[in-house]
Scaffold this motif. Structure first.
Motif, PDB file in Angstrom:
ATOM      1  N   ALA A  69       0.598  -1.275  -0.172  1.00 16.77           N
ATOM      2  CA  ALA A  69      -0.109  -0.160  -0.040  1.00 16.77           C
ATOM      3  C   ALA A  69       0.775   1.399  -0.085  1.00 16.77           C
ATOM      4  O   ALA A  69       1.897   1.098   0.333  1.00 16.77           O
ATOM      5  CB  ALA A  69      -1.001   0.069   1.401  1.00 16.77           C
ATOM      6  N   GLU A  97      -4.085   8.443   5.107  1.00 17.21           N
ATOM      7  CA  GLU A  97      -4.705   7.697   3.912  1.00 17.21           C
ATOM      8  C   GLU A  97      -3.799   6.686   3.506  1.00 17.21           C
ATOM      9  O   GLU A  97      -2.841   6.708   3.227  1.00 17.21           O
ATOM     10  CB  GLU A  97      -4.801   8.746   2.703  1.00 17.21           C
ATOM     11  CG  GLU A  97      -5.747  10.030   3.037  1.00 17.21           C
ATOM     12  CD  GLU A  97      -6.019  11.111   1.917  1.00 17.21           C
ATOM     13  OE1 GLU A  97      -5.077  11.081   1.135  1.00 17.21           O
ATOM     14  OE2 GLU A  97      -6.918  12.059   2.078  1.00 17.21           O
ATOM     15  N   LYS A  99      -3.871   3.483   0.728  1.00 18.47           N
ATOM     16  CA  LYS A  99      -4.324   3.252  -0.550  1.00 18.47           C
ATOM     17  C   LYS A  99      -3.580   1.830  -0.872  1.00 18.47           C
ATOM     18  O   LYS A  99      -2.338   1.852  -1.095  1.00 18.47           O
ATOM     19  CB  LYS A  99      -4.239   4.192  -1.639  1.00 18.47           C
ATOM     20  CG  LYS A  99      -4.833   3.715  -3.028  1.00 18.47           C
ATOM     21  CD  LYS A  99      -4.717   4.659  -3.833  1.00 18.47           C
ATOM     22  CE  LYS A  99      -5.201   4.260  -5.268  1.00 18.47           C
ATOM     23  NZ  LYS A  99      -5.126   5.229  -6.647  1.00 18.47           N
ATOM     24  N   SER A 152      -8.211   6.683   6.465  1.00 20.14           N
ATOM     25  CA  SER A 152      -8.894   6.585   5.256  1.00 20.14           C
ATOM     26  C   SER A 152      -8.075   5.172   4.582  1.00 20.14           C
ATOM     27  O   SER A 152      -7.243   5.420   4.114  1.00 20.14           O
ATOM     28  CB  SER A 152      -8.961   7.600   4.193  1.00 20.14           C
ATOM     29  OG  SER A 152      -9.752   7.469   3.029  1.00 20.14           O
ATOM     30  N   TYR A 153      -9.157   4.313   4.135  1.00 17.74           N
ATOM     31  CA  TYR A 153      -8.457   3.031   3.701  1.00 17.74           C
ATOM     32  C   TYR A 153      -9.282   2.746   2.432  1.00 17.74           C
ATOM     33  O   TYR A 153     -10.531   2.573   2.416  1.00 17.74           O
ATOM     34  CB  TYR A 153      -8.395   2.023   4.745  1.00 17.74           C
ATOM     35  CG  TYR A 153      -8.086   0.448   4.120  1.00 17.74           C
ATOM     36  CD1 TYR A 153      -7.072   0.365   3.776  1.00 17.74           C
ATOM     37  CD2 TYR A 153      -9.255  -0.595   4.105  1.00 17.74           C
ATOM     38  CE1 TYR A 153      -6.522  -0.812   3.130  1.00 17.74           C
ATOM     39  CE2 TYR A 153      -8.760  -1.658   3.543  1.00 17.74           C
ATOM     40  CZ  TYR A 153      -7.510  -1.928   2.978  1.00 17.74           C
ATOM     41  OH  TYR A 153      -7.364  -3.254   2.343  1.00 17.74           O
ATOM     42  N   LEU A 154      -8.474   2.404   1.303  1.00 18.02           N
ATOM     43  CA  LEU A 154      -9.022   2.098  -0.002  1.00 18.02           C
ATOM     44  C   LEU A 154      -8.488   0.624  -0.173  1.00 18.02           C
ATOM     45  O   LEU A 154      -7.167   0.696  -0.502  1.00 18.02           O
ATOM     46  CB  LEU A 154      -8.908   3.069  -1.008  1.00 18.02           C
ATOM     47  CG  LEU A 154      -9.547   2.844  -2.414  1.00 18.02           C
ATOM     48  CD1 LEU A 154     -10.983   2.764  -2.507  1.00 18.02           C
ATOM     49  CD2 LEU A 154      -9.000   3.900  -3.437  1.00 18.02           C
ATOM     50  N   VAL A 165     -14.544   3.219   0.744  1.00 17.34           N
ATOM     51  CA  VAL A 165     -13.684   3.737   1.360  1.00 17.34           C
ATOM     52  C   VAL A 165     -13.973   3.676   2.829  1.00 17.34           C
ATOM     53  O   VAL A 165     -14.895   4.183   3.178  1.00 17.34           O
ATOM     54  CB  VAL A 165     -13.094   5.266   0.965  1.00 17.34           C
ATOM     55  CG1 VAL A 165     -12.107   5.915   1.772  1.00 17.34           C
ATOM     56  CG2 VAL A 165     -13.028   5.531  -0.467  1.00 17.34           C
TER      57      VAL A 165
END
Length: 868
Positions: A69, A97, A99, A152-154, A165
């Protein structure tokens, strides 16, 4: 000049201070990455620092790149101290954040991919899988105080399509880490906390399963694609609360799953639609100290109940495709089960190195409608199967309560079979042993056995009895009815390799209200049996009792497919048998008598038992009593015969097989003996030899006789020393006295309609007396005929020394006697020689001498009814 020098020195000093401070802050960031994130594979791709009034580091932006990530941290404040050693004390992050750029897990097609993994025990595999994660959690360095206001995790997607999200909150305090995960709608579905302790840690975890399933679905899991598709197609809901503790290489788990519901329209592996619901609550503990001795212990508490709902039709389709026998498929079809409930209780212990386990209590219930099926198992030990180790199972106690409709039983009763089985089970190697206690029983209710008469024109057979499944025609007749039949079982059944059975059972069959129409009614019937052996060599011994009367024993030996059968009894009291509600073909009242019987044969096919030949022997001894109003005393009868397809045929005997001490009729008959042979096949046929008896002071003898009498059949009745005085007493005439004894023979022939006598003869065997005095008929004859007057005067007191007659009988039943009488009348002192033609009602006499025709006809009629 001196001022410029001072300015230069100041600038250089500030530059040195700034450089040292900046370098220290970079060192702090690097220290944070190395110690807190603990990975050499994490790279810093951006860093924006700002100065603060103290030594705190303000990170405006920090970019981290990892293999899984990319992470961007915005507005982070790091409190640290340099002395006595570099140490981070507080971390505060406003926004992080994450991703994902790669799947978190590696994809596997099988649970074990390599040969090395395939040879591992479950304990070894579990230990090797858990140890790295446990080590990381144990060694994870938590700062004194950390707070991430928003994370925030995608998740990663290969198709670059937008996904959900997720928003998280993370904070640490001392050695504790708390974590919560929310949906974009701000609904929390995961809450977790990690507490580091000395030599261990604890994790508290709670979740809403429906949202957790969506979160898991957004990630590639290390499972097969088929299973992943099944999970994605399932609907999941419920709540999960768990507490995991790790201390000194030992893991404990407190788990509570409530209001769980898992449903699928396709099922798993196309098993069909199903729904799984319920609750599961347990405490667990296992030790990872020794890879080869890992034990998992579970203790169930509160409510533990799993309900499975599934499609009966799809289940039948899969069972049919699997090639199950038609009888088993029919059982499932006739007993639809759409709900299955599993209730584990007590303790569960599994030793992972040898795959052995123990469960203290398990209850399984299946039902559809109002007929539940229940299985309770206590103290279960088992071995899970592996390529090298076969599965084993031992159940210290089981209880099975069920009501099943079976195809083979449906022909006899519309009611289900009631099963109540109590016992234990042991499966080891190639042997499965089931032990049943005395509480085990199988019950049938409202039993009816039917017969039907059919006409087969092709074979010209009529009135052939055929057992039917149900009363399909109006011609069906009831052969047997039972209100209730209960079979109690006690003993063991062993299933050996190659499906061979070893049986040791005690069986008590109890029937109530047994009724054979127009034949017998029994309130209670018991058949006690002991069964030992196998299907190839069975030993069955049974004892039959009806309303407290012992009826005899039954013995089966040999192969079950073609057993040898012996049904026998000795010294049965006939008075006890008659006390049963048996409808005999004639009235019988006995005061004494014993019955012995023996029936034996080899059954070649159980489904064709009516055509099995049986050898039968019957013996009645010391029978005394009234039969159809006739007193019989000391009747003894022995007979051997064969029975096949309803036909009875006697076997010849060298001597008389029927004797009667006394038959009390108008003329008593004593010392009767006869040798009988007979057959019965829809009609009764009798042939007898050497019929002899004492009667009227003498005896008679018939060499041969048969019943029914056919055209031209002749019976030679031989008389010996018959007392004429007793003969005349049968039909007393006023004023007539005759004494003396006669012998002779009477050939009786049947002409197809009537009985006739030709060439019979009688003669005296002793001197006798004839007296005709004051007889009204004789007086009238003397008055009207002078010649007869002389003859009758001579008969008034005739001492004869010869009395002989030629005997004949026409079809009117009156016997004609052409009689010669020679003697002397002392009153007239004259020899007398008379030739007389006399007529006598012989049939009337025979009716008084024999067991009446009414009794014979009723007996035969009764036998014919029994055949029907």
């Amino acid at each position: 000049m001196r001022f410029l020098k001072f300015i230069l020195i100041a600038v250089i000093t500030l530059l040195i201070i700034f450089t040292i401070t900046y370098s220290a802050r970079v060192s702090v960031i690097n220290h944070f990455i190395k110690t807190q994130l603990n990975s050499d594979k994490i790279a810093v791709t951006c860093l924006d620092l700002s100065l603060a009034s103290n030594i705190a580091i303000s990170v405006n932006k920090l970019c981290l790149q990892t293999p899984k990530a990319n992470i961007q941290i915005v507005d982070m404040r790091v409190e640290w101290q340099l002395s006595p050693a570099l140490k981070i004390t507080d971390i505060d992050i406003r926004l992080a954040e994450v991703k994902a750029i790669e799947h978190l897990f590696l994809k596997k097609d099988d649970a074990f991919s390599s040969d090395e993994e395939k040879n591992q025990s479950l304990g070894q595999f579990l230990t090797l899988s858990l140890q790295p994660y446990l080590k990381q959690l144990k060694q994870l360095h938590l700062p004194i105080k950390t707070n991430i206001a928003k994370l925030s995790y995608l998740p990663f997607t290969a198709s670059n399509q937008a996904k959900t999200v997720y928003i998280a909150n993370v904070s640490t305090l001392a050695n504790s880490l708390s974590f919560s995960l929310k949906t974009p709608d701000n609904i929390e579905f995961i809450s977790a906390s990690l507490n580091q302790e000395k030599e261990g840690f604890s994790i508290a975890f709670s979740s809403k399963l429906n949202l957790l399933k969506s979160f898991v679905s957004d990630h590639q899991l290390p499972i097969t694609p088929a299973l992943e598709n099944d999970l994605l197609a399932s609907e999941v809901s419920g709540n999960l609360n768990a507490l995991i503790k790790y201390q000194a290489n030992s893991i404990s788990l407190q788990n509570q799953m409530t209001d769980v519901s898992i449903s699928s329209d396709n099922g798993i592996g196309n098993s069909g639609a199903f729904k799984l619901s319920g609750a599961l609550n347990f405490n667990s503990q296992f030790d990872l100290t020794d890879n080869d001795k890992i034990k998992v212990a579970l203790t169930f508490f509160k409510k533990n109940e799993i309900l499975l709902e599934y499609s009966q039709s799809l289940l039948l389709a899969k069972l049919t495709k699997a090639g199950l026998p038609s009888t088993i498929l029919a059982t499932f079809e006739n007993n639809p089960l759409t709900h299955l409930i599993v209730k584990p209780q007590g303790e569960l212990l599994i030793t992972l190195n040898d795959n052995k386990g123990y469960l203290s209590e398990l209850e399984i219930s299946a039902f559809s409608g109002a007929r539940p099926h229940q299985i309770k198992l206590d103290n279960i030990t088992f071995t899970l199967p592996t390529p090298k180790i076969p599965y084993t199972l031992a159940v210290e106690s089981f209880l099975i309560d069920s009501q099943l409709k079976l195809v083979n039983i449906a022909k006899f009763t519309p009611e289900p079979v009631v099963l109540h089985l109590v016992g234990s089970l042991n499966k080891a190697k190639q042997t499965t042993t089931i032990n049943l206690t005395a509480d085990s029983s199988i019950t049938l209710n409202t039993i009816t056995v039917l017969t039907k008469k059919t006409a087969d024109k092709k074979n010209n057979q009529q009135n052939k009895n055929i057992t039917t499944i149900a009363p399909t025609t109006q011609k069906a007749k009831t052969l047997l009815t039972l209100k209730k039949l209960t079979t109690k079982l006690k003993g063991s059944v062993e299933l050996l390799e190659d499906n061979h059975l070893n049986i040791k059972l005690k069986v008590d069959n109890q029937a109530s209200q047994l009724n054979i129409p127009k034949k017998i009614k029994i309130t209670s019937f018991n058949l006690f049996s002991e069964i030992n052996g196998s299907f190839d060599n069975i030993q069955l011994h049974a004892q039959a009792i009806a309303d407290g009367v012992n009826l005899g024993s039954i013995v089966f030996t040999g192969s079950v497919k073609s057993p040898k059968v012996v049904i026998a009894a000795k010294n049965l009291q006939l008075t006890d048998l008659l006390a049963l509600n048996i409808q005999l073909p004639t009235e019988v009242e006995l005061i004494d008598g014993l019955l012995d019987y023996n029936i034996s044969g080899q059954i070649n096919a159980l489904n064709n038992i009516e055509n099995t030949p049986f050898n039968v022997s019957v013996a009645i001894t010391s029978l005394s009593g009234e039969i159809n109003g006739i007193w019989l005393q000391e009747l003894n009868w022995q007979q051997h015969f064969s029975l096949i397809a309803g036909k009875i045929t006697t076997q010849p005997s060298a001597k008389e097989n029927l004797t009667v001490e006394l038959i009390e009729t108008v003329t008593p008959i004593s010392k009767l003996s006869i040798n009988t042979n007979w057959t019965f096949n829809k009609s009764f046929k009798l042939s007898a030899k050497k019929l002899k008896a004492n009667v009227l002071g003498g005896s008679f003898f018939i060499p041969n006789i048969q019943w029914p009498v056919t055209h031209g059949h002749s019976v030679n009745v031989q008389l010996s020393s018959i007392d004429l005085e007793q003969v005349l007493a049968l039909d007393e005439k006023q004023g007539i006295v005759v004494t003396g004894h006669i012998s002779g023979q009477l050939p009786v022939t049947f002409d197809g309609d009537k009985y006739i006598i030709e060439k019979g003869e009688l003669h005296n065997t002793s001197n006798g007396l004839i007296q005709v005095i004051d007889n009204p008929a004789v007086a009238e004859l003397k008055a009207n005929n002078s010649q007869l007057k002389l003859a009758f005067d001579a008969l008034q007191n005739l001492h004869y020394h010869q009395l002989s007659s030629a005997v004949s009988m026409a079809d009117d039943g009156y016997m004609q006697l052409n009689t010669v009488i020679k003697g002397r009348n002392p009153d007239i002192d004259n020899d007398v020689n008379l030739n007389l033609n006399l007529s006598y009602d012989l049939l009337g006499l025979l009716e008084s001498l024999s067991i009446t025709q009414r009794f014979e006809e009723s007996l035969i009629k009764g036998l014919q009814k029994n055949k029907e």
